[in-house]
Write a protein that holds these residues in place. Structure first.
Motif, PDB file in Angstrom:
ATOM      1  N   HIS A  36       0.855  -1.182   0.000  1.00 41.88           N
ATOM      2  CA  HIS A  36       0.000   0.000   0.000  1.00 41.88           C
ATOM      3  C   HIS A  36       0.894   1.237   0.000  1.00 41.88           C
ATOM      4  O   HIS A  36       1.143   1.827   1.050  1.00 41.88           O
ATOM      5  CB  HIS A  36      -0.932  -0.007   1.216  1.00 41.88           C
ATOM      6  N   PRO A  37       1.378   1.629  -1.198  1.00 39.19           N
ATOM      7  CA  PRO A  37       2.264   2.802  -1.271  1.00 39.19           C
ATOM      8  C   PRO A  37       1.556   4.062  -0.764  1.00 39.19           C
ATOM      9  O   PRO A  37       0.338   4.176  -0.842  1.00 39.19           O
ATOM     10  CB  PRO A  37       2.550   2.937  -2.768  1.00 39.19           C
ATOM     11  N   ARG A  38       2.361   4.997  -0.274  1.00 38.21           N
ATOM     12  CA  ARG A  38       1.807   6.299   0.103  1.00 38.21           C
ATOM     13  C   ARG A  38       1.308   6.983  -1.157  1.00 38.21           C
ATOM     14  O   ARG A  38       1.877   6.808  -2.235  1.00 38.21           O
ATOM     15  CB  ARG A  38       2.869   7.158   0.788  1.00 38.21           C
ATOM     16  N   VAL A  39       0.255   7.754  -1.033  1.00 41.07           N
ATOM     17  CA  VAL A  39      -0.325   8.433  -2.185  1.00 41.07           C
ATOM     18  C   VAL A  39      -0.497   9.919  -1.891  1.00 41.07           C
ATOM     19  O   VAL A  39      -0.523  10.333  -0.738  1.00 41.07           O
ATOM     20  CB  VAL A  39      -1.678   7.821  -2.595  1.00 41.07           C
ATOM     21  N   ALA A  40      -0.588  10.695  -2.964  1.00 37.35           N
ATOM     22  CA  ALA A  40      -0.857  12.126  -2.870  1.00 37.35           C
ATOM     23  C   ALA A  40      -1.458  12.551  -4.199  1.00 37.35           C
ATOM     24  O   ALA A  40      -1.202  11.923  -5.234  1.00 37.35           O
ATOM     25  CB  ALA A  40       0.431  12.896  -2.596  1.00 37.35           C
ATOM     26  N   HIS A  80      -4.256  10.449  -9.302  1.00 38.98           N
ATOM     27  CA  HIS A  80      -3.602  11.136  -8.191  1.00 38.98           C
ATOM     28  C   HIS A  80      -2.081  11.034  -8.301  1.00 38.98           C
ATOM     29  O   HIS A  80      -1.397  12.026  -8.136  1.00 38.98           O
ATOM     30  CB  HIS A  80      -4.084  10.574  -6.858  1.00 38.98           C
ATOM     31  N   CYS A  81      -1.563   9.827  -8.552  1.00 38.77           N
ATOM     32  CA  CYS A  81      -0.119   9.645  -8.696  1.00 38.77           C
ATOM     33  C   CYS A  81       0.151   8.243  -9.246  1.00 38.77           C
ATOM     34  O   CYS A  81      -0.767   7.440  -9.367  1.00 38.77           O
ATOM     35  CB  CYS A  81       0.613   9.868  -7.372  1.00 38.77           C
ATOM     36  N   TYR A  93      -2.808   5.524  -8.894  1.00 36.43           N
ATOM     37  CA  TYR A  93      -3.795   5.612  -7.827  1.00 36.43           C
ATOM     38  C   TYR A  93      -4.848   6.586  -8.318  1.00 36.43           C
ATOM     39  O   TYR A  93      -4.536   7.737  -8.641  1.00 36.43           O
ATOM     40  CB  TYR A  93      -3.162   6.087  -6.522  1.00 36.43           C
ATOM     41  N   TRP A 104      -6.251   1.358  -7.251  1.00 37.13           N
ATOM     42  CA  TRP A 104      -5.142   1.262  -8.201  1.00 37.13           C
ATOM     43  C   TRP A 104      -5.612   0.647  -9.514  1.00 37.13           C
ATOM     44  O   TRP A 104      -6.331  -0.343  -9.512  1.00 37.13           O
ATOM     45  CB  TRP A 104      -4.028   0.409  -7.605  1.00 37.13           C
ATOM     46  N   CYS A 121       4.058   8.808  -6.967  1.00 32.90           N
ATOM     47  CA  CYS A 121       3.535   8.837  -5.596  1.00 32.90           C
ATOM     48  C   CYS A 121       4.724   9.031  -4.647  1.00 32.90           C
ATOM     49  O   CYS A 121       5.849   8.644  -4.984  1.00 32.90           O
ATOM     50  CB  CYS A 121       2.829   7.520  -5.257  1.00 32.90           C
ATOM     51  N   PRO A 122       4.495   9.600  -3.462  1.00 35.42           N
ATOM     52  CA  PRO A 122       5.602   9.755  -2.514  1.00 35.42           C
ATOM     53  C   PRO A 122       6.162   8.381  -2.131  1.00 35.42           C
ATOM     54  O   PRO A 122       5.390   7.480  -1.834  1.00 35.42           O
ATOM     55  CB  PRO A 122       4.970  10.435  -1.302  1.00 35.42           C
ATOM     56  N   GLY A 123       7.447   8.209  -2.191  1.00 34.25           N
ATOM     57  CA  GLY A 123       8.039   6.917  -1.870  1.00 34.25           C
ATOM     58  C   GLY A 123       7.585   5.858  -2.842  1.00 34.25           C
ATOM     59  O   GLY A 123       7.202   4.762  -2.451  1.00 34.25           O
TER      60      GLY A 123
END
Length: 126
Positions: A36-40, A80-81, A93, A104, A121-123
């Motif tokens: 579950h990667p971080r999202v922004a 989103h990313c 995402y 996703w 996405c961040p990270g």
């Protein structure tokens, strides 16, 4: 209170468990389940579905990540990313337009609309 010696004698802890094992890498940990990667919200564009495909809980197809819902051909999704999964496949995402449903979607399942910039996405490393 049981002592460490008593736990080992009772077989609750094996001697090999007391030897420190190398820590698992992030990639190994992610491969064991659905990451579950971080999202922004970094990408102002949208995509349109080219067929009916599953929106997933993580950036992997099949049973590795749960299905959130099936998205029909022609549906617009706000991006989103993006990440690249461990198989080298890009996944975004996204939010289904007009809903509060996010998940996703593989880049292979969509046509790109205006404004797509493939912002990570961040990270984003999986």
């Amino acid at each position: 209170m049981k002592t460490l010696k008593a736990l080992v004698a009772a077989g609750a802890i094996t001697a090999s468990a007391l030897v420190a094992a190398p820590a698992a890498s992030a990639a190994t940990t992610a491969e064991l389940g659905c990451p579950h990667p971080r999202v922004a919200n970094r990408d102002p564009g949208y995509v349109t579905m080219t067929g009916s495909f599953n929106l997933k809980a993580g950036p992997y197809q099949g049973s590795r990540c749960a299905t959130i819902t099936k998205v029909r051909k022609g549906t617009k999704l706000w991006v989103h990313c993006w990440v690249i999964n461990s198989y080298g496949t890009p996944w975004g995402y996204m939010q289904i337009k007009g809903t509060r449903t996010w998940g996703w979607m593989s880049a292979a399942n969509v046509d790109y609309g205006p404004g797509i910039n493939f912002a990570k996405c961040p990270g984003a490393e999986l």
